[in-house]
Scaffold this motif. Structure first.
Motif, PDB file in Angstrom:
ATOM      1  N   SER A 202      37.551  44.474  50.621  1.00 19.34           N
ATOM      2  CA  SER A 202      36.527  43.676  51.297  1.00 19.34           C
ATOM      3  C   SER A 202      35.509  44.567  51.995  1.00 19.34           C
ATOM      4  O   SER A 202      34.318  44.239  52.046  1.00 19.34           O
ATOM      5  CB  SER A 202      37.176  42.715  52.298  1.00 19.34           C
ATOM      6  N   ALA A 203      35.960  45.713  52.519  1.00 17.77           N
ATOM      7  CA  ALA A 203      35.022  46.645  53.148  1.00 17.77           C
ATOM      8  C   ALA A 203      34.101  47.277  52.110  1.00 17.77           C
ATOM      9  O   ALA A 203      32.891  47.432  52.341  1.00 17.77           O
ATOM     10  CB  ALA A 203      35.791  47.722  53.908  1.00 17.77           C
ATOM     11  N   LEU A 204      34.650  47.633  50.948  1.00 17.78           N
ATOM     12  CA  LEU A 204      33.836  48.258  49.910  1.00 17.78           C
ATOM     13  C   LEU A 204      32.814  47.291  49.330  1.00 17.78           C
ATOM     14  O   LEU A 204      31.705  47.690  48.954  1.00 17.78           O
ATOM     15  CB  LEU A 204      34.737  48.789  48.793  1.00 17.78           C
ATOM     16  N   LEU A 205      33.164  46.011  49.266  1.00 20.27           N
ATOM     17  CA  LEU A 205      32.252  45.034  48.674  1.00 20.27           C
ATOM     18  C   LEU A 205      31.052  44.730  49.567  1.00 20.27           C
ATOM     19  O   LEU A 205      30.086  44.118  49.113  1.00 20.27           O
ATOM     20  CB  LEU A 205      32.999  43.739  48.350  1.00 20.27           C
ATOM     21  N   ALA A 212      33.896  44.960  39.672  1.00 21.44           N
ATOM     22  CA  ALA A 212      34.734  45.704  38.732  1.00 21.44           C
ATOM     23  C   ALA A 212      35.058  47.095  39.265  1.00 21.44           C
ATOM     24  O   ALA A 212      36.199  47.565  39.165  1.00 21.44           O
ATOM     25  CB  ALA A 212      34.028  45.807  37.382  1.00 21.44           C
ATOM     26  N   THR A 213      34.071  47.749  39.849  1.00 21.06           N
ATOM     27  CA  THR A 213      34.281  49.092  40.394  1.00 21.06           C
ATOM     28  C   THR A 213      35.257  49.057  41.559  1.00 21.06           C
ATOM     29  O   THR A 213      36.168  49.890  41.655  1.00 21.06           O
ATOM     30  CB  THR A 213      32.940  49.693  40.847  1.00 21.06           C
ATOM     31  N   VAL A 214      35.091  48.094  42.446  1.00 20.72           N
ATOM     32  CA  VAL A 214      35.980  47.974  43.604  1.00 20.72           C
ATOM     33  C   VAL A 214      37.397  47.648  43.150  1.00 20.72           C
ATOM     34  O   VAL A 214      38.374  48.199  43.671  1.00 20.72           O
ATOM     35  CB  VAL A 214      35.454  46.904  44.578  1.00 20.72           C
ATOM     36  N   SER A 215      37.525  46.765  42.174  1.00 18.66           N
ATOM     37  CA  SER A 215      38.842  46.405  41.661  1.00 18.66           C
ATOM     38  C   SER A 215      39.584  47.633  41.149  1.00 18.66           C
ATOM     39  O   SER A 215      40.761  47.853  41.474  1.00 18.66           O
ATOM     40  CB  SER A 215      38.698  45.370  40.547  1.00 18.66           C
ATOM     41  N   ALA A 216      38.899  48.459  40.372  1.00 18.24           N
ATOM     42  CA  ALA A 216      39.528  49.662  39.827  1.00 18.24           C
ATOM     43  C   ALA A 216      39.819  50.681  40.921  1.00 18.24           C
ATOM     44  O   ALA A 216      40.899  51.286  40.949  1.00 18.24           O
ATOM     45  CB  ALA A 216      38.622  50.269  38.761  1.00 18.24           C
TER      46      ALA A 216
END
Length: 242
Positions: A202-205, A212-216
């Motif tokens: 949530s912080a990265l988003l 997709a990048t955050v998920s990986a």
């Protein structure tokens, strides 16, 4: 709602994430509170008893119908039981009146002092710190618990460490590990790890990275697992969160 965090007294820093204060404005409103893997104690000027809020496994909406001032302490994971004096798992997803934990007389004296006319936030927080320091002194020597060691490992991995491997590294069975973790931290270790990973995602988003990048990056098997965590812990989708 105005909200501000404060660093705790040096002697409390191993156990307390922060002290905080807020002031909710007049008029019907509500704000969302997300699971954060912490336990808080809140004192409010609304006339309600001070209370401890246990670990959360889902978001909640807190309604406000009139102005309310709050001063509070947020404990680090696995530290709250030292100050509350009880196992933490019965507090999960609920709250407990502070008089049940600290005794009616102690709580009433502190609460009356906090809400004397003219008290500044700084003065209120000093009173809260004094009460916490007294509880800490009465607890005797503090030995890091299994829960504290486990929390450090889970947080260092941002929730990606395997629970079986962690239990083995600590020299206990998974069943024993899960039982002690729930008692000392408040929720199951797998749930704690999921929330830890969700908080990183949530912080990265909030930044420029796409879903997709955050998920990986956060170690999700695929985007559907990230979407599930946002549904469970924020009540929304990753795209809406952005």
């Amino acid at each position: 709602m105005a909200y501000q965090e404060f660093s705790p007294h040096p002697a409390l820093r191993p156990y307390v994430a922060c002290l905080w204060a807020s002031q909710a404005a007049a008029g019907p409103s509500r704000h969302r509170v997300l699971p954060d893997n912490c336990v808080d104690i809140l004192w409010q000027d609304s006339g309600a008893e001070p209370f401890a809020v246990g670990m959360m496994s889902a978001p909640i909406w807190v309604p406000t119908v009139r102005p309310v001032r709050t001063v509070a302490v947020r404990f680090k994971p696995a530290a709250a039981s030292l100050f509350l004096g009880v196992p933490l798992h019965p507090l999960a997803d609920t709250r407990a009146g502070l008089p049940e934990l600290w005794g009616r007389g102690n709580v009433d004296r502190l609460n009356d002092a906090l809400w004397q006319p003219g008290m500044t936030t700084a003065a209120q927080l000093r009173l809260v710190e004094a009460a916490l320091l007294a509880r800490l002194a009465g607890a005797g020597p503090v030995v890091p618990s299994l829960g504290a060691h486990a929390v450090a490992a889970i947080e260092a991995s941002h929730g990606t460490v395997r629970i079986e491997q962690l239990a083995a590294a600590l020299g206990v069975s998974r069943q024993h590990f899960s039982l002690r973790f729930r008692q000392q931290v408040g929720i199951a270790p797998k749930l704690f790890a999921r929330i830890c990973r969700f908080r990183q995602a949530s912080a990265l988003l909030v930044g420029p990275a796409d879903v997709a990048t955050v998920s990986a990056r956060c170690g999700y098997f695929d985007q559907s697992h990230l979407i599930r965590d946002f549904h469970d812990f924020a009540g929304t989708t990753p795209d809406a969160w952005r």
